[in-house]
Design an enzyme around this catalytic site. Structure first.
Site, PDB file in Angstrom:
ATOM      1  N   ARG A 107      33.473   0.816  20.580  1.00 40.35           N
ATOM      2  CA  ARG A 107      33.325   1.231  19.192  1.00 40.35           C
ATOM      3  C   ARG A 107      32.250   0.416  18.457  1.00 40.35           C
ATOM      4  NH1 ARG A 107      36.298   4.294  16.278  1.00 40.35           N
ATOM      5  NH2 ARG A 107      36.166   4.146  14.017  1.00 40.35           N
TER       6      ARG A 107
ATOM      7  N   GLY B   9      19.010  19.314  18.232  1.00 35.89           N
ATOM      8  CA  GLY B   9      20.344  19.238  18.835  1.00 35.89           C
ATOM      9  C   GLY B   9      21.108  20.531  18.689  1.00 35.89           C
TER      10      GLY B   9
ATOM     11  N   GLN C 256      17.086   5.137   7.963  1.00 31.37           N
ATOM     12  CA  GLN C 256      17.021   6.415   7.236  1.00 31.37           C
ATOM     13  C   GLN C 256      17.373   6.231   5.761  1.00 31.37           C
ATOM     14  OE1 GLN C 256      18.975   9.552   9.480  1.00 31.37           O
ATOM     15  NE2 GLN C 256      17.535   9.341  11.176  1.00 31.37           N
TER      16      GLN C 256
ATOM     17  N   ARG D  75      39.154  24.000   9.395  1.00 28.24           N
ATOM     18  CA  ARG D  75      40.115  24.087  10.500  1.00 28.24           C
ATOM     19  C   ARG D  75      41.538  24.138   9.965  1.00 28.24           C
ATOM     20  NH1 ARG D  75      37.137  19.290  13.983  1.00 28.24           N
ATOM     21  NH2 ARG D  75      35.843  20.638  15.296  1.00 28.24           N
TER      22      ARG D  75
ATOM     23  N   ARG E 103      28.607   8.720  21.387  1.00 30.63           N
ATOM     24  CA  ARG E 103      29.297   7.725  22.191  1.00 30.63           C
ATOM     25  C   ARG E 103      29.155   8.123  23.651  1.00 30.63           C
ATOM     26  NH1 ARG E 103      34.698   5.550  19.933  1.00 30.63           N
ATOM     27  NH2 ARG E 103      34.937   3.650  21.136  1.00 30.63           N
TER      28      ARG E 103
ATOM     29  N   ASP F 112      36.880  19.891   9.072  1.00 28.13           N
ATOM     30  CA  ASP F 112      38.320  19.622   9.151  1.00 28.13           C
ATOM     31  C   ASP F 112      39.077  20.497   8.147  1.00 28.13           C
ATOM     32  OD1 ASP F 112      37.786  17.319  10.941  1.00 28.13           O
ATOM     33  OD2 ASP F 112      36.818  16.544   9.145  1.00 28.13           O
TER      34      ASP F 112
ATOM     35  N   HIS G 284      36.734  11.094   8.667  1.00 28.23           N
ATOM     36  CA  HIS G 284      36.517  12.182   9.621  1.00 28.23           C
ATOM     37  C   HIS G 284      36.752  11.616  11.023  1.00 28.23           C
ATOM     38  CE1 HIS G 284      34.944  15.432  11.949  1.00 28.23           C
ATOM     39  NE2 HIS G 284      34.083  14.610  12.510  1.00 28.23           N
TER      40      HIS G 284
HETATM   41  P1  NAI Z   1      23.295  16.698  19.918  1.00 24.22           P
HETATM   42  O1  NAI Z   1      23.338  15.504  20.799  1.00 24.22           O
HETATM   43  O2  NAI Z   1      23.215  18.067  20.483  1.00 24.22           O
HETATM   44  O3  NAI Z   1      22.040  16.547  18.928  1.00 24.22           O
HETATM   45  C1  NAI Z   1      21.749  15.365  18.242  1.00 24.22           C
HETATM   46  C2  NAI Z   1      20.251  15.318  18.052  1.00 24.22           C
HETATM   47  O4  NAI Z   1      19.963  14.195  17.240  1.00 24.22           O
HETATM   48  C3  NAI Z   1      19.471  15.161  19.368  1.00 24.22           C
HETATM   49  O5  NAI Z   1      18.490  16.172  19.445  1.00 24.22           O
HETATM   50  C4  NAI Z   1      18.847  13.783  19.219  1.00 24.22           C
HETATM   51  O6  NAI Z   1      17.562  13.704  19.806  1.00 24.22           O
HETATM   52  C5  NAI Z   1      18.766  13.644  17.705  1.00 24.22           C
HETATM   53  N1  NAI Z   1      18.665  12.263  17.235  1.00 24.22           N
HETATM   54  C6  NAI Z   1      19.216  11.152  17.770  1.00 24.22           C
HETATM   55  N2  NAI Z   1      18.846  10.067  17.081  1.00 24.22           N
HETATM   56  C7  NAI Z   1      18.056  10.506  16.091  1.00 24.22           C
HETATM   57  C8  NAI Z   1      17.339   9.845  15.062  1.00 24.22           C
HETATM   58  N3  NAI Z   1      17.369   8.520  14.936  1.00 24.22           N
HETATM   59  N4  NAI Z   1      16.619  10.602  14.205  1.00 24.22           N
HETATM   60  C9  NAI Z   1      16.561  11.929  14.347  1.00 24.22           C
HETATM   61  N5  NAI Z   1      17.199  12.605  15.322  1.00 24.22           N
HETATM   62  C10 NAI Z   1      17.936  11.898  16.181  1.00 24.22           C
HETATM   63  O7  NAI Z   1      24.528  16.543  18.930  1.00 24.22           O
HETATM   64  P2  NAI Z   1      25.199  17.655  17.988  1.00 24.22           P
HETATM   65  O8  NAI Z   1      26.217  18.403  18.741  1.00 24.22           O
HETATM   66  O9  NAI Z   1      24.127  18.406  17.280  1.00 24.22           O
HETATM   67  O10 NAI Z   1      25.970  16.708  16.978  1.00 24.22           O
HETATM   68  C11 NAI Z   1      25.287  15.838  16.109  1.00 24.22           C
HETATM   69  C12 NAI Z   1      26.250  14.846  15.473  1.00 24.22           C
HETATM   70  O11 NAI Z   1      27.175  15.523  14.649  1.00 24.22           O
HETATM   71  C13 NAI Z   1      27.075  14.039  16.480  1.00 24.22           C
HETATM   72  O12 NAI Z   1      27.138  12.703  16.006  1.00 24.22           O
HETATM   73  C14 NAI Z   1      28.447  14.666  16.365  1.00 24.22           C
HETATM   74  O13 NAI Z   1      29.459  13.741  16.705  1.00 24.22           O
HETATM   75  C15 NAI Z   1      28.476  14.994  14.888  1.00 24.22           C
HETATM   76  N6  NAI Z   1      29.470  15.988  14.497  1.00 24.22           N
HETATM   77  C16 NAI Z   1      30.101  15.800  13.287  1.00 24.22           C
HETATM   78  C17 NAI Z   1      31.019  16.700  12.820  1.00 24.22           C
HETATM   79  C18 NAI Z   1      31.700  16.482  11.505  1.00 24.22           C
HETATM   80  O14 NAI Z   1      32.628  17.253  11.228  1.00 24.22           O
HETATM   81  N7  NAI Z   1      31.349  15.518  10.670  1.00 24.22           N
HETATM   82  C19 NAI Z   1      31.373  17.887  13.607  1.00 24.22           C
HETATM   83  C20 NAI Z   1      30.632  18.028  14.837  1.00 24.22           C
HETATM   84  C21 NAI Z   1      29.721  17.097  15.247  1.00 24.22           C
END
Ligand code: NAI
Length: 329
Positions: A98, A14, A112, A162, A92, A159, A187
């Site tokens: 939700r 991702g 996991q 930021r 989402r 956060d 978060h």
């Molecule tokens: P993305 O959609 O680009 O990548 C997510 C990856 O996870 C995809 O490659 C997908 O195939 C993989 N994936 C899905 N289900 C899976 C599973 N069961 N096992 C292993 N891999 C799996 O998303 P991105 O941008 O990398 O974001 C990832 C997550 O991080 C999202 O939920 C996003 O909301 C969250 N996030 C959290 C933040 C925080 O501050 N806590 C900040 C930014 C994003």
């Protein structure tokens, strides 16, 4: 030389993975003398893309990178994991309620959690990044009964960072002059970034700012809604900054917070500040010797108390929802 630390990363193909893996392999997370062995978990259709990322990691010839394994099986990817970064989750999508989001992620994080319980190393540390991060961490923790609860954390460091950046710009002081920033709660858009305990050059930040209108009307909502603003501007969600925050979170957990500072981490509550025990909520924490502890005895005035309570109430709702779905074991 030191033996490699095994770091498992989910969602490796991702956006966040594409930034995070290179930072880890360069030594930014565990330090310049700690080799790392990466174990990447992806869903089956993304294994090819994960392979491509691994090829690029090879092409960096990172001196600290001692190996990469890729799998779509959590039992394999978490085998011997000492650090697990749970980034992959079910985003989402349009029309999703939700409850649908919580249950789709519930399936991921129960599985996991069980795999971490059965296959990870004894010194495992878990950071959940994938949203809803706090509740996903709660689900994983409750499905890993043999792993000490304090090893499960969720990320509010983005956060926190930021909030540092917004305050730094407002008072025209470098971020290095700011201490004791805190993000409280979930978060999510209910999080509470706290300027009443933060300090700029040793003075209470809220007093340095001296502008309650800015604090309430600009600062708090800007930090709460920054994720949406990034999506609006960039066309995709925060990725490099999220990866950088994950590196900061694990680095401080492993190597300790500076003596005169603390950070923000979402950790299982021990009841501190009236947050129900067991909820994974963000607190001010210090880290030393590979363990975190919640900073105690801060006074919360009525303004802060109401905001902490609102965010914690949302965490209670999320917990009750996933408990009702039978996801907490
Ligand atoms: P993305 O959609 O680009 O990548 C997510 C990856 O996870 C995809 O490659 C997908 O195939 C993989 N994936 C899905 N289900 C899976 C599973 N069961 N096992 C292993 N891999 C799996 O998303 P991105 O941008 O990398 O974001 C990832 C997550 O991080 C999202 O939920 C996003 O909301 C969250 N996030 C959290 C933040 C925080 O501050 N806590 C900040 C930014 C994003």
């Amino acid at each position: 030389s030191q033996s490699p630390v095994t770091v498992a990363v989910t969602g490796a193909a991702g956006q966040i993975g594409y930034s995070l893996l290179f930072r880890i392999a360069s030594g930014a997370m565990l330090g310049p003398s700690t080799p790392v062995r990466l174990r990447l978990l992806e869903i089956t259709p993304a294994l090819g893309a994960a392979q491509g990322v691994a090829m690029e990691l090879d092409d960096c010839a990172f001196p600290l990178l001692s190996g990469i394994d890729i799998s779509d099986d959590p039992a394999v990817a978490f085998d011997g994991a000492q650090v697990a970064l749970l980034v992959g989750s079910r985003p989402r999508t349009k029309g999703m309620e939700r409850g649908d989001l919580l249950s789709a992620n519930g399936a991921i994080f129960t599985g996991q959690g069980k795999a971490l319980n059965d296959h990870a190393a004894d010194d495992l540390k878990v950071l959940v990044v994938g949203n809803p991060a706090n509740t996903n961490a709660l689900i994983a923790m409750n499905n890993a009964p043999d792993v000490p609860r304090e090893r499960f954390t969720a990320m509010t460091r983005l956060d926190h960072n930021r909030a540092l950046a917004q305050l730094s710009a407002k008072v025209a002081a470098p971020v290095t002059d700011i201490r004791h920033m805190t993000i409280w709660g979930n978060h999510s858009a209910t999080q509470y970034p706290d300027l009443f305990h933060a300090e700029v050059g040793g003075r209470v930040a809220a007093e340095v700012v001296d502008d309650q209108q800015w604090l309430e009307g600009t600062f708090i909502p800007t930090v709460q809604k920054r994720g949406a603003a990034i999506i609006e501007a960039r066309g995709s969600s925060s990725a490099a900054s999220a990866a950088s925050a994950a590196v900061d979170h694990v680095r401080d957990w492993v190597h300790g917070t500076p003596a005169d500072d603390w950070t923000s981490m979402a950790v299982p509550s021990d009841g501190s500040y009236g947050v129900p025990e067991g909820l994974i909520s963000s607190f001010p924490v210090t880290c030393a010797d590979g363990a975190w502890s919640i900073v105690q005895d801060l006074e919360l005035d009525e303004f802060s108390r109401a905001r902490v309570d609102a965010s914690v109430a949302e965490l209670v709702e999320e917990r009750d929802a996933v408990q009702g779905m039978g996801l907490l074991g």
